[in-house]
Enzyme design. Sequence first.
Site, PDB file in Angstrom:
ATOM      1  N   CYS A 151       0.801  -1.220   0.000  1.00  0.00           N
ATOM      2  CA  CYS A 151       0.000   0.000   0.000  1.00  0.00           C
ATOM      3  C   CYS A 151       0.835   1.272   0.000  1.00  0.00           C
ATOM      4  CB  CYS A 151      -0.959   0.002   1.190  1.00  0.00           C
ATOM      5  SG  CYS A 151      -2.151  -1.364   1.161  1.00  0.00           S
ATOM      6  N   HIS A 198      -3.240   7.447   1.922  1.00  0.00           N
ATOM      7  CA  HIS A 198      -3.628   6.147   1.398  1.00  0.00           C
ATOM      8  C   HIS A 198      -5.064   5.865   1.811  1.00  0.00           C
ATOM      9  CE1 HIS A 198      -3.979   1.950   0.617  1.00  0.00           C
ATOM     10  NE2 HIS A 198      -3.784   1.560   1.858  1.00  0.00           N
ATOM     11  N   ASN A 219      -9.941  -0.086  -0.587  1.00  0.00           N
ATOM     12  CA  ASN A 219      -8.481  -0.050  -0.516  1.00  0.00           C
ATOM     13  C   ASN A 219      -7.912  -0.648  -1.794  1.00  0.00           C
ATOM     14  OD1 ASN A 219      -5.750  -0.420   0.026  1.00  0.00           O
ATOM     15  ND2 ASN A 219      -6.069  -1.120   2.118  1.00  0.00           N
TER      16      ASN A 219
END
Length: 325
Positions: free
Chosen positions: A115, A252, A282
């Site tokens: 990520c 993020h 996500n």
Amino acid sequence: MSLLRSTVLGCGSYLPENFLTNDQLATMVDTSDDWIVQRTGIRKRHIASEGEFTSHLAVKAARRALDSAGLEPKDIDMIVLATATPDNTFPATAVTVQNELGMHHGFAFDVHAVCSGFVFATATADNFLKAGQARRALVIGAETFSRILDWEDRTTCVLFGDGAGAIVLEAREAAGTVADRGVLTTHLRSDGSHKSKLFVDGGPSSTKTVGHLRMEGKEVFKHAVGMITDVIEDAYTATGLGSDDLDWFVPHQANKRIIDASAKKLGIAPDKVVTTVDQHGNTSAASIPLALDTAVRDGRIKQGDLVMLEAMGGGFTWGSVLLRW
């Protein structure tokens, strides 16, 4: 003293046409729209079609970024592609993207920091540009996380989706002050002792399989806010700037609760936070450029704005990029 700054010329993104709502997920696993929204802020996630690979998503985002910058593939010297879900074990998905763009010069490679990948890729490209080893870079984050999810695990399958985003960077002479356009500072970290908290239980060397994503959600949440604030405070120290100076905070897009808690701890006003996690979940390395592109296209982020990017991912890895748009 003049120096080179990696300046953003354009951005682009792509989400697969197929999407999965929370209500649709509730027919697959024991969950509900209320449960997912309350705990994550996610309302839907996009899912790549059969035969639609990470490289396909990356190429579409890259072309949109090039169009935004008014450039063509021949104008790019390097491609850095952040992904944890490559098309193949090798070659790097970046070289597939390079070929699909019709680019047969320069160099291309993948960066794998999950990520945090887009932050790591941006920092990597920034260093190549500042060193004079390239003039323009295409930085991409692209993922097909749907391929590594256990669709019977309600604690993880509700969180992730597929997508891609990209920016074009160019090395430009600047005055060397915080008023310069471009990347002002980057800060990267990792700590492998946290591997078991967020990982994929497979790989060519260990199991000879792809494996599935596994996560200790409470542990990830517990560490996330502290780690995120750590690298952001480092950026403030390096530049003499602070939260009050930011125009936009683009974190993020993992979980709205983490985003909100991080902004509150750093004293960043809610109206400066770009949040798109509700629309795509996500998307790992793709989430920051997806959010960036959304905020640029709807007119929020404008030239000259001070923008903070941050992410944390499996490993753990985490990092920040402070730039002036």
